[in-house]
Write a protein that holds these residues in place. Structure first.
Motif, short mmCIF file in Angstrom:
data_model
loop_
_atom_site.label_atom_id
_atom_site.label_comp_id
_atom_site.label_asym_id
_atom_site.label_seq_id
_atom_site.Cartn_x
_atom_site.Cartn_y
_atom_site.Cartn_z
N UNK A 66 16.43 6.10 77.73
CA UNK A 66 17.04 4.84 78.16
C UNK A 66 18.54 5.00 78.41
N UNK A 67 19.21 5.82 77.60
CA UNK A 67 20.62 6.11 77.86
C UNK A 67 20.76 6.86 79.18
N UNK A 68 19.86 7.81 79.42
CA UNK A 68 19.89 8.57 80.68
C UNK A 68 19.70 7.64 81.88
N UNK A 69 18.89 6.60 81.71
CA UNK A 69 18.64 5.64 82.79
C UNK A 69 19.68 4.51 82.79
N UNK A 70 20.68 4.64 81.93
CA UNK A 70 21.78 3.68 81.86
C UNK A 70 21.31 2.25 81.57
N UNK A 71 20.40 2.14 80.60
CA UNK A 71 19.89 0.84 80.18
C UNK A 71 20.43 0.57 78.78
N UNK A 72 20.99 -0.62 78.61
CA UNK A 72 21.58 -0.99 77.33
C UNK A 72 20.49 -1.11 76.28
N UNK A 116 5.03 -12.64 67.16
CA UNK A 116 6.15 -13.57 67.02
C UNK A 116 6.96 -13.77 68.30
N UNK A 117 6.89 -12.81 69.21
CA UNK A 117 7.80 -12.79 70.35
C UNK A 117 7.08 -13.03 71.68
N UNK A 118 7.74 -13.72 72.62
CA UNK A 118 7.17 -13.86 73.96
C UNK A 118 7.45 -12.65 74.85
N UNK A 119 8.16 -11.65 74.32
CA UNK A 119 8.54 -10.47 75.11
C UNK A 119 7.45 -9.40 75.08
N UNK A 149 14.29 -12.75 72.33
CA UNK A 149 14.40 -13.23 73.72
C UNK A 149 15.64 -14.08 73.94
N UNK A 150 16.22 -14.61 72.89
CA UNK A 150 17.46 -15.40 73.00
C UNK A 150 18.70 -14.52 72.93
N UNK A 151 18.51 -13.24 72.65
CA UNK A 151 19.63 -12.32 72.44
C UNK A 151 19.75 -11.26 73.54
N UNK A 152 19.24 -11.56 74.73
CA UNK A 152 19.39 -10.64 75.86
C UNK A 152 18.40 -9.49 75.88
N UNK A 203 16.97 -3.31 75.99
CA UNK A 203 15.74 -2.91 75.32
C UNK A 203 16.06 -2.77 73.84
N UNK A 204 15.28 -3.40 73.00
CA UNK A 204 15.42 -3.24 71.56
C UNK A 204 14.47 -2.13 71.12
N UNK A 205 15.00 -1.20 70.37
CA UNK A 205 14.19 -0.13 69.79
C UNK A 205 14.24 -0.33 68.29
N UNK A 206 13.09 -0.68 67.73
CA UNK A 206 13.03 -0.91 66.29
C UNK A 206 12.01 0.04 65.69
N UNK A 207 12.20 0.31 64.41
CA UNK A 207 11.29 1.21 63.71
C UNK A 207 11.17 0.76 62.28
#
Length: 163
Positions: free
Chosen positions: A25-31, A78-81, A54-57, A5-9
């Protein structure tokens, strides 16, 4: 493959709010990947991020912004995500409503899932649920997390004292 998950601000001043998404997200062990990407001050960086995430995982993007709050919508364009927008009540904000409406009122074809004002924790949980729809280990951690919420309520109710 584990999904990130990307978190941007839009600014480092948004970090105290966005920290709730990072923590859950850290608690749920998600990168996670965390960065400052300003739609107004670094549009080239935003364009690069939005077109290549989307090309960077990256599987889901959480974008927090205050004031005019263009970052979530611009990245979604811009993104398909899937993009989850977090309206941030900032120092230049009009009680946060400008941010809420900027993120919420997207045109057809450019959806942004929008959480409550300063609702980064829910954005983190929603991102995990999106990943958990196709990744059983993440779904199991979400089930455990929600069971913990239920137990907290039961424990608090049983500890209430009446005079």
């Amino acid at each position: 493959m584990n999904k990130k998950v990307a978190i941007i601000m839009g600014s480092t001043s948004d970090l105290p709010v966005m920290q709730d998404a990072i923590d859950v997200l850290k608690e749920l062990n998600i990168e996670i990947e965390v960065d400052v990407v300003s739609a107004h001050r670094t549009p080239e960086k935003m364009f690069q991020f939005g077109t290549t995430a989307h090309e960077n995982g990256i599987a889901v993007i959480i974008a927090g912004a205050g004031g005019a709050a263009h970052l979530p919508g611009m990245v979604a364009s811009l993104s398909p995500l899937p993009v989850i927008g977090v309206p941030v009540k900032s120092s230049n904000s009009i009680d946060g409503w400008d941010s809420v409406l900027s993120i919420l009122q997207m045109p057809g074809g450019v959806p942004v899932a929008t959480v409550a004002l300063n609702g980064a924790k829910n954005a983190g949980i929603l991102a995990a649920q999106i990943i958990g729809a196709t990744q059983n280990d993440v779904r199991d951690r979400i089930i455990t997390y929600k069971e913990g919420l239920k137990e907290k309520v039961h424990r608090a109710a049983s500890e209430m004292k009446y005079d």
